[in-house]
Design an enzyme around this catalytic site. Structure first.
Site, PDB file in Angstrom:
ATOM      1  N   GLN A 190     -39.792  60.136   2.631  1.00  0.00           N
ATOM      2  CA  GLN A 190     -41.134  59.561   2.843  1.00  0.00           C
ATOM      3  C   GLN A 190     -41.149  58.505   3.956  1.00  0.00           C
ATOM      4  O   GLN A 190     -42.205  57.929   4.258  1.00  0.00           O
ATOM      5  CB  GLN A 190     -41.660  58.942   1.544  1.00  0.00           C
ATOM      6  CG  GLN A 190     -41.907  59.977   0.447  1.00  0.00           C
ATOM      7  CD  GLN A 190     -42.506  59.333  -0.791  1.00  0.00           C
ATOM      8  OE1 GLN A 190     -43.520  58.633  -0.738  1.00  0.00           O
ATOM      9  NE2 GLN A 190     -41.884  59.570  -1.935  1.00  0.00           N
ATOM     10  N   LYS A 195     -34.126  59.413 -12.629  1.00  0.00           N
ATOM     11  CA  LYS A 195     -35.543  59.515 -12.984  1.00  0.00           C
ATOM     12  C   LYS A 195     -35.906  60.997 -13.033  1.00  0.00           C
ATOM     13  O   LYS A 195     -35.652  61.738 -12.086  1.00  0.00           O
ATOM     14  CB  LYS A 195     -36.388  58.794 -11.921  1.00  0.00           C
ATOM     15  CG  LYS A 195     -37.861  58.746 -12.262  1.00  0.00           C
ATOM     16  CD  LYS A 195     -38.626  57.943 -11.233  1.00  0.00           C
ATOM     17  CE  LYS A 195     -38.948  58.713  -9.995  1.00  0.00           C
ATOM     18  NZ  LYS A 195     -39.829  59.868 -10.168  1.00  0.00           N
ATOM     19  N   LYS A 254     -45.548  59.419 -15.686  1.00  0.00           N
ATOM     20  CA  LYS A 254     -46.671  58.575 -15.251  1.00  0.00           C
ATOM     21  C   LYS A 254     -47.798  58.664 -16.271  1.00  0.00           C
ATOM     22  O   LYS A 254     -48.910  59.101 -15.985  1.00  0.00           O
ATOM     23  CB  LYS A 254     -47.157  58.956 -13.850  1.00  0.00           C
ATOM     24  CG  LYS A 254     -46.117  58.638 -12.793  1.00  0.00           C
ATOM     25  CD  LYS A 254     -46.674  58.663 -11.386  1.00  0.00           C
ATOM     26  CE  LYS A 254     -45.609  58.290 -10.384  1.00  0.00           C
ATOM     27  NZ  LYS A 254     -44.466  59.233 -10.311  1.00  0.00           N
ATOM     28  N   ALA A 276     -50.858  58.192 -18.549  1.00  0.00           N
ATOM     29  CA  ALA A 276     -52.171  57.594 -18.238  1.00  0.00           C
ATOM     30  C   ALA A 276     -53.166  58.154 -19.244  1.00  0.00           C
ATOM     31  O   ALA A 276     -53.939  59.063 -18.941  1.00  0.00           O
ATOM     32  CB  ALA A 276     -52.588  57.937 -16.816  1.00  0.00           C
ATOM     33  N   ASP A 277     -53.121  57.614 -20.468  1.00  0.00           N
ATOM     34  CA  ASP A 277     -53.969  58.190 -21.517  1.00  0.00           C
ATOM     35  C   ASP A 277     -54.373  57.074 -22.478  1.00  0.00           C
ATOM     36  O   ASP A 277     -54.021  55.907 -22.277  1.00  0.00           O
ATOM     37  CB  ASP A 277     -53.174  59.295 -22.230  1.00  0.00           C
ATOM     38  CG  ASP A 277     -54.065  60.415 -22.732  1.00  0.00           C
ATOM     39  OD1 ASP A 277     -55.166  60.113 -23.239  1.00  0.00           O
ATOM     40  OD2 ASP A 277     -53.671  61.586 -22.621  1.00  0.00           O
ATOM     41  N   PRO A 322     -33.342  52.993   4.050  1.00  0.00           N
ATOM     42  CA  PRO A 322     -32.556  52.472   2.920  1.00  0.00           C
ATOM     43  C   PRO A 322     -32.322  50.971   3.046  1.00  0.00           C
ATOM     44  O   PRO A 322     -31.982  50.477   4.118  1.00  0.00           O
ATOM     45  CB  PRO A 322     -31.223  53.230   3.024  1.00  0.00           C
ATOM     46  CG  PRO A 322     -31.500  54.421   3.863  1.00  0.00           C
ATOM     47  CD  PRO A 322     -32.669  54.100   4.733  1.00  0.00           C
ATOM     48  N   GLY A 323     -32.521  50.262   1.963  1.00  0.00           N
ATOM     49  CA  GLY A 323     -32.298  48.811   1.957  1.00  0.00           C
ATOM     50  C   GLY A 323     -33.555  48.019   2.273  1.00  0.00           C
ATOM     51  O   GLY A 323     -33.632  46.829   1.957  1.00  0.00           O
TER      52      GLY A 323
HETATM   53  P1  BMP Z   1     -38.454  61.467  -2.691  1.00  0.00           P
HETATM   54  O1  BMP Z   1     -37.319  60.461  -2.402  1.00  0.00           O
HETATM   55  O2  BMP Z   1     -37.957  62.873  -2.735  1.00  0.00           O
HETATM   56  O3  BMP Z   1     -39.636  61.265  -1.822  1.00  0.00           O
HETATM   57  O4  BMP Z   1     -38.910  61.205  -4.194  1.00  0.00           O
HETATM   58  C1  BMP Z   1     -39.543  60.027  -4.576  1.00  0.00           C
HETATM   59  C2  BMP Z   1     -39.661  59.986  -6.080  1.00  0.00           C
HETATM   60  O5  BMP Z   1     -40.378  58.807  -6.428  1.00  0.00           O
HETATM   61  C3  BMP Z   1     -40.412  61.148  -6.697  1.00  0.00           C
HETATM   62  O6  BMP Z   1     -39.824  61.410  -7.953  1.00  0.00           O
HETATM   63  C4  BMP Z   1     -41.829  60.616  -6.907  1.00  0.00           C
HETATM   64  O7  BMP Z   1     -42.439  61.159  -8.047  1.00  0.00           O
HETATM   65  C5  BMP Z   1     -41.570  59.132  -7.149  1.00  0.00           C
HETATM   66  N1  BMP Z   1     -42.675  58.245  -6.720  1.00  0.00           N
HETATM   67  C6  BMP Z   1     -43.089  58.207  -5.405  1.00  0.00           C
HETATM   68  O8  BMP Z   1     -42.588  58.914  -4.532  1.00  0.00           O
HETATM   69  N2  BMP Z   1     -44.091  57.329  -5.079  1.00  0.00           N
HETATM   70  C7  BMP Z   1     -44.692  56.530  -5.981  1.00  0.00           C
HETATM   71  O9  BMP Z   1     -45.565  55.750  -5.617  1.00  0.00           O
HETATM   72  C8  BMP Z   1     -44.278  56.575  -7.308  1.00  0.00           C
HETATM   73  C9  BMP Z   1     -43.249  57.452  -7.668  1.00  0.00           C
HETATM   74  O10 BMP Z   1     -42.826  57.501  -8.911  1.00  0.00           O
END
Ligand code: BMP
Length: 224
Positions: A177, A33, A64, A66-67, A181-182
């Site tokens: 965040q 992505k 993302k 949005a338009d 995992p999983g």
């Molecule tokens: P990371 O694992 O480094 O936190 O990255 C998460 C990825 O998922 C980022 O590319 C972010 O833009 C995307 N993302 C997110 O974190 N939360 C959402 O709700 C939607 C996302 O696309």
């Protein structure tokens, strides 16, 4: 839930060498992505580099969108040829926006993934209050996929239960965040999107392999 890798690598570091990075990950992830940080910094050339290095992996453009529909279509026209999936926000609605985008993507053989809720706390302020409207939009528009938060697995579970198995659920929020995992796979997601825990690791390939192992362990536990 399909078999095979259930990891999507989010490439958000504009300083990373995308080609070599994707080349080293492509057999342990299902796709890549790419979003604003890389596309703003490097332009469409980044997608060309990624397309060449990524083999058969899915390439997902995460602008993302949005338009109004016509402008989202113009953006998708630029992405065409480089990506397989385009992500758009659901809150812009169907008429004059997502209907036009979906029609264009269908015509061109591209996939649409819709953001249904987000992984950060502020998602409570708007998105999560409108989940019923988002679900009825999804049922009407029938996108290929949904983006839903690994950080709130009950939303992933609810989307899966309410909307059935037609849609792939892509869940970000694993690792940095806070989601394990999983955990989103156990809640009904098809893929977990992971960015920094892979890309900023000393060895991204090893980090991705560890994530895959952790996913498998989690799935074994939640299916037991
Ligand atoms: P990371 O694992 O480094 O936190 O990255 C998460 C990825 O998922 C980022 O590319 C972010 O833009 C995307 N993302 C997110 O974190 N939360 C959402 O709700 C939607 C996302 O696309």
């Amino acid at each position: 839930m399909g078999e095979g890798p259930r990891l999507i690598a989010a490439l958000d570091n504009p300083r990373a060498q995308l080609g070599p990075l994707a080349g080293s990950l492509r057999d342990v992830v299902v796709g890549f992505k790419v979003g604003m940080p890389v596309l703003v910094a490097k332009g469409i050339g980044a997608l060309r580099e990624l397309r060449d290095a990524a083999g058969d992996s899915l390439i997902i453009a995460d602008l993302k969108l949005a338009d109004i529909g016509d402008v989202m279509v113009r953006t998708a026209e630029v992405l065409k040829g480089y990506v397989d999936v385009v992500i758009a926000h659901s809150f812009v609605g169907h008429a004059g926006a997502l209907d036009k985008l979906k029609e264009y993507l269908d015509r061109e053989g591209l996939k649409l993934a819709l953001v249904t809720s987000m992984s950060h706390e502020g998602s409570y302020e708007f998105y999560d209050r409108e989940l019923i409207s988002v679900e009825s939009l999804v049922a009407r528009l029938r996108p290929w996929g949904l983006v839903a938060p690994a950080t709130r697995p009950w939303i992933v579970r609810r989307l899966r239960d309410d909307l059935g198995s037609e849609f792939r659920i892509l869940a970000p929020g694993i690792g940095t965040q806070g989601a394990v995992p999983g955990s989103a796979l156990c809640a009904g997601a098809d893929y977990e999107i992971v960015g920094r825990s892979i890309v900023e690791a000393t060895n991204p390939r090893v980090a991705a392999e560890e994530l895959l192992r952790a996913q498998e362990e989690a799935i074994k536990r939640c299916r037991a």
